[in-house]
Scaffold this motif. Structure first.
Motif, PDB file in Angstrom:
ATOM      1  N   MET A   1       0.847  -1.198   0.000  1.00  0.00           N
ATOM      2  CA  MET A   1       0.000   0.000   0.000  1.00  0.00           C
ATOM      3  C   MET A   1       0.884   1.252   0.000  1.00  0.00           C
ATOM      4  O   MET A   1       1.808   1.370   0.798  1.00  0.00           O
ATOM      5  N   THR A   2       0.603   2.173  -0.894  1.00  0.00           N
ATOM      6  CA  THR A   2       1.420   3.374  -1.015  1.00  0.00           C
ATOM      7  C   THR A   2       1.115   4.353   0.115  1.00  0.00           C
ATOM      8  O   THR A   2       0.125   4.204   0.847  1.00  0.00           O
ATOM      9  N   LEU A   3       1.956   5.379   0.234  1.00  0.00           N
ATOM     10  CA  LEU A   3       1.757   6.390   1.268  1.00  0.00           C
ATOM     11  C   LEU A   3       0.431   7.114   1.076  1.00  0.00           C
ATOM     12  O   LEU A   3      -0.307   7.360   2.041  1.00  0.00           O
ATOM     13  N   LEU A   4       0.091   7.452  -0.175  1.00  0.00           N
ATOM     14  CA  LEU A   4      -1.178   8.130  -0.441  1.00  0.00           C
ATOM     15  C   LEU A   4      -2.363   7.242  -0.069  1.00  0.00           C
ATOM     16  O   LEU A   4      -3.359   7.739   0.475  1.00  0.00           O
ATOM     17  N   SER A   5      -2.257   5.952  -0.326  1.00  0.00           N
ATOM     18  CA  SER A   5      -3.313   5.017   0.059  1.00  0.00           C
ATOM     19  C   SER A   5      -3.510   5.017   1.566  1.00  0.00           C
ATOM     20  O   SER A   5      -4.648   5.014   2.065  1.00  0.00           O
ATOM     21  N   GLN A   6      -2.430   5.025   2.305  1.00  0.00           N
ATOM     22  CA  GLN A   6      -2.496   5.028   3.765  1.00  0.00           C
ATOM     23  C   GLN A   6      -3.111   6.327   4.282  1.00  0.00           C
ATOM     24  O   GLN A   6      -3.922   6.316   5.212  1.00  0.00           O
ATOM     25  N   LEU A   7      -2.719   7.449   3.671  1.00  0.00           N
ATOM     26  CA  LEU A   7      -3.259   8.736   4.107  1.00  0.00           C
ATOM     27  C   LEU A   7      -4.772   8.812   3.873  1.00  0.00           C
ATOM     28  O   LEU A   7      -5.536   9.256   4.739  1.00  0.00           O
ATOM     29  N   LEU A   8      -5.217   8.357   2.699  1.00  0.00           N
ATOM     30  CA  LEU A   8      -6.640   8.438   2.384  1.00  0.00           C
ATOM     31  C   LEU A   8      -7.456   7.429   3.170  1.00  0.00           C
ATOM     32  O   LEU A   8      -8.669   7.617   3.357  1.00  0.00           O
ATOM     33  N   SER A   9      -6.833   6.367   3.664  1.00  0.00           N
ATOM     34  CA  SER A   9      -7.567   5.383   4.459  1.00  0.00           C
ATOM     35  C   SER A   9      -8.042   5.960   5.785  1.00  0.00           C
ATOM     36  O   SER A   9      -9.004   5.462   6.379  1.00  0.00           O
ATOM     37  N   VAL A  10      -7.385   7.010   6.272  1.00  0.00           N
ATOM     38  CA  VAL A  10      -7.808   7.645   7.523  1.00  0.00           C
ATOM     39  C   VAL A  10      -8.631   8.905   7.261  1.00  0.00           C
ATOM     40  O   VAL A  10      -9.049   9.584   8.204  1.00  0.00           O
ATOM     41  N   PHE A  11      -8.875   9.220   5.991  1.00  0.00           N
ATOM     42  CA  PHE A  11      -9.618  10.436   5.643  1.00  0.00           C
ATOM     43  C   PHE A  11     -11.015  10.480   6.268  1.00  0.00           C
ATOM     44  O   PHE A  11     -11.400  11.512   6.843  1.00  0.00           O
ATOM     45  N   PRO A  12     -11.811   9.393   6.209  1.00  0.00           N
ATOM     46  CA  PRO A  12     -13.148   9.460   6.836  1.00  0.00           C
ATOM     47  C   PRO A  12     -13.097   9.773   8.326  1.00  0.00           C
ATOM     48  O   PRO A  12     -13.898  10.571   8.826  1.00  0.00           O
ATOM     49  N   ALA A  13     -12.153   9.161   9.033  1.00  0.00           N
ATOM     50  CA  ALA A  13     -12.033   9.415  10.468  1.00  0.00           C
ATOM     51  C   ALA A  13     -11.629  10.854  10.746  1.00  0.00           C
ATOM     52  O   ALA A  13     -12.123  11.487  11.700  1.00  0.00           O
ATOM     53  N   VAL A  14     -10.754  11.403   9.915  1.00  0.00           N
ATOM     54  CA  VAL A  14     -10.319  12.793  10.090  1.00  0.00           C
ATOM     55  C   VAL A  14     -11.489  13.752   9.883  1.00  0.00           C
ATOM     56  O   VAL A  14     -11.668  14.708  10.647  1.00  0.00           O
ATOM     57  N   VAL A  15     -12.300  13.490   8.865  1.00  0.00           N
ATOM     58  CA  VAL A  15     -13.463  14.355   8.613  1.00  0.00           C
ATOM     59  C   VAL A  15     -14.435  14.305   9.783  1.00  0.00           C
ATOM     60  O   VAL A  15     -14.949  15.342  10.223  1.00  0.00           O
ATOM     61  N   MET A  16     -14.698  13.126  10.310  1.00  0.00           N
ATOM     62  CA  MET A  16     -15.605  12.999  11.451  1.00  0.00           C
ATOM     63  C   MET A  16     -15.054  13.726  12.670  1.00  0.00           C
ATOM     64  O   MET A  16     -15.801  14.415  13.390  1.00  0.00           O
ATOM     65  N   MET A  17     -13.761  13.589  12.928  1.00  0.00           N
ATOM     66  CA  MET A  17     -13.144  14.252  14.072  1.00  0.00           C
ATOM     67  C   MET A  17     -13.221  15.769  13.933  1.00  0.00           C
ATOM     68  O   MET A  17     -13.570  16.480  14.890  1.00  0.00           O
ATOM     69  N   MET A  18     -12.923  16.277  12.742  1.00  0.00           N
ATOM     70  CA  MET A  18     -12.993  17.711  12.505  1.00  0.00           C
ATOM     71  C   MET A  18     -14.423  18.227  12.656  1.00  0.00           C
ATOM     72  O   MET A  18     -14.648  19.322  13.197  1.00  0.00           O
ATOM     73  N   THR A  19     -15.389  17.432  12.205  1.00  0.00           N
ATOM     74  CA  THR A  19     -16.795  17.830  12.324  1.00  0.00           C
ATOM     75  C   THR A  19     -17.224  17.901  13.784  1.00  0.00           C
ATOM     76  O   THR A  19     -17.922  18.840  14.202  1.00  0.00           O
ATOM     77  N   LEU A  20     -16.821  16.911  14.577  1.00  0.00           N
ATOM     78  CA  LEU A  20     -17.160  16.900  16.001  1.00  0.00           C
ATOM     79  C   LEU A  20     -16.511  18.077  16.729  1.00  0.00           C
ATOM     80  O   LEU A  20     -17.131  18.701  17.602  1.00  0.00           O
ATOM     81  N   ILE A  21     -15.273  18.383  16.366  1.00  0.00           N
ATOM     82  CA  ILE A  21     -14.597  19.533  16.985  1.00  0.00           C
ATOM     83  C   ILE A  21     -15.312  20.831  16.625  1.00  0.00           C
ATOM     84  O   ILE A  21     -15.522  21.701  17.487  1.00  0.00           O
ATOM     85  N   ALA A  22     -15.704  20.965  15.358  1.00  0.00           N
ATOM     86  CA  ALA A  22     -16.414  22.171  14.920  1.00  0.00           C
ATOM     87  C   ALA A  22     -17.766  22.293  15.610  1.00  0.00           C
ATOM     88  O   ALA A  22     -18.172  23.402  16.005  1.00  0.00           O
ATOM     89  N   ALA A  23     -18.474  21.162  15.785  1.00  0.00           N
ATOM     90  CA  ALA A  23     -19.768  21.189  16.471  1.00  0.00           C
ATOM     91  C   ALA A  23     -19.594  21.564  17.939  1.00  0.00           C
ATOM     92  O   ALA A  23     -20.389  22.333  18.498  1.00  0.00           O
ATOM     93  N   GLY A  24     -18.540  21.030  18.568  1.00  0.00           N
ATOM     94  CA  GLY A  24     -18.275  21.382  19.960  1.00  0.00           C
ATOM     95  C   GLY A  24     -17.905  22.851  20.118  1.00  0.00           C
ATOM     96  O   GLY A  24     -18.322  23.507  21.083  1.00  0.00           O
ATOM     97  N   TYR A  25     -17.157  23.375  19.158  1.00  0.00           N
ATOM     98  CA  TYR A  25     -16.789  24.793  19.200  1.00  0.00           C
ATOM     99  C   TYR A  25     -18.031  25.675  19.079  1.00  0.00           C
ATOM    100  O   TYR A  25     -18.126  26.724  19.731  1.00  0.00           O
ATOM    101  N   PHE A  26     -18.987  25.228  18.260  1.00  0.00           N
ATOM    102  CA  PHE A  26     -20.233  25.996  18.103  1.00  0.00           C
ATOM    103  C   PHE A  26     -21.021  26.059  19.410  1.00  0.00           C
ATOM    104  O   PHE A  26     -21.644  27.084  19.717  1.00  0.00           O
TER     105      PHE A  26
END
Length: 214
Positions: A1-26
């Motif tokens: 698995m390439t580096l880009l493949s590894q980075l994109l494999s965690v993309f959904p989790a990163v989006v969810m984490m960022m969304t939760l942080i933004a909701a908490g900030y609100f």
């Protein structure tokens, strides 16, 4: 698995984490932009990243092997969309407003006609590999999968080909549609039908089968 493949494999989790942080900030700092930010992260960031990814690594039809050391554009595209497959309620909400879900699919690169009816239980695995004509109707729990994977020679063989569904078609509940399937205009697909790769559904053939059954 390439580096880009590894980075994109965690993309959904990163989006969810960022969304939760933004909701908490609100909650602690309410404001207009603070209220909009979680929705922009959920519904704006993934399509944007997908468009950039598709520009650099377009998904094309063909046969690939996921065990190879080369980067698979399909893998990256799938990871970017995985959030909506894992949490289907995110897209179910869009289907409650006429025309919004069709517009959403067009953002991902799909070709969608006018007045298409999408039921809430629909599952789409590859949004960019879908063409749907005008006034098509999709029954409950229809699955659209423009890819297929199977083991071969100690590797994973991936087959990718777009799905084409014509105008004025009716797709019965529980139908599963595989890669490369073509459904002609005006066709009726009975409930719980499995359409395998490269299969074509013709209106005349369906009408003949229905007349024979009657």
């Amino acid at each position: 698995m390439t580096l880009l493949s590894q980075l994109l494999s965690v993309f959904p989790a990163v989006v969810m984490m960022m969304t939760l942080i933004a909701a908490g900030y609100f909650v602690y700092h309410p404001g207009l932009w603070e209220a909009i930010a979680p929705f922009l992260l959920l519904y704006g960031l993934p399509p944007l990243v997908y468009r950039i990814h598709a520009w650099r690594y377009p998904v094309t039809k063909g046969i690939y092997y996921l065990g190879d050391r080369t980067y698979s554009p399909w893998w990256g595209s799938h990871q970017i969309q995985l959030l909506y497959i894992a949490f289907p309620a995110l897209e179910t909400v869009l289907r409650l407003i006429p025309g919004v879900f069709s517009a959403w699919l067009r953002i991902w690169g799909a070709s969608i006609g006018q007045d298409v009816y999408w039921t809430p239980g629909l599952e789409i695995a590859d949004r960019e590999l879908l063409t749907v004509g005008d006034r098509a109707v999709f029954g409950h729990h229809v699955g659209l999968y423009a890819h297929a994977i199977k083991p071969k020679n100690e590797n994973l063989m991936l087959y990718v080909k777009p799905i084409t569904i014509g105008s004025h078609t009716f797709i019965g509940a529980g139908t599963r549609i595989g890669p490369g399937v073509v459904i002609d205009d005006g066709s009726y697909v009975p409930a719980k039908t499995d359409l395998y790769p490269h299969q074509r559904v013709q209106q005349q053939a369906l009408e003949t089968n229905q007349s024979t059954t009657a």
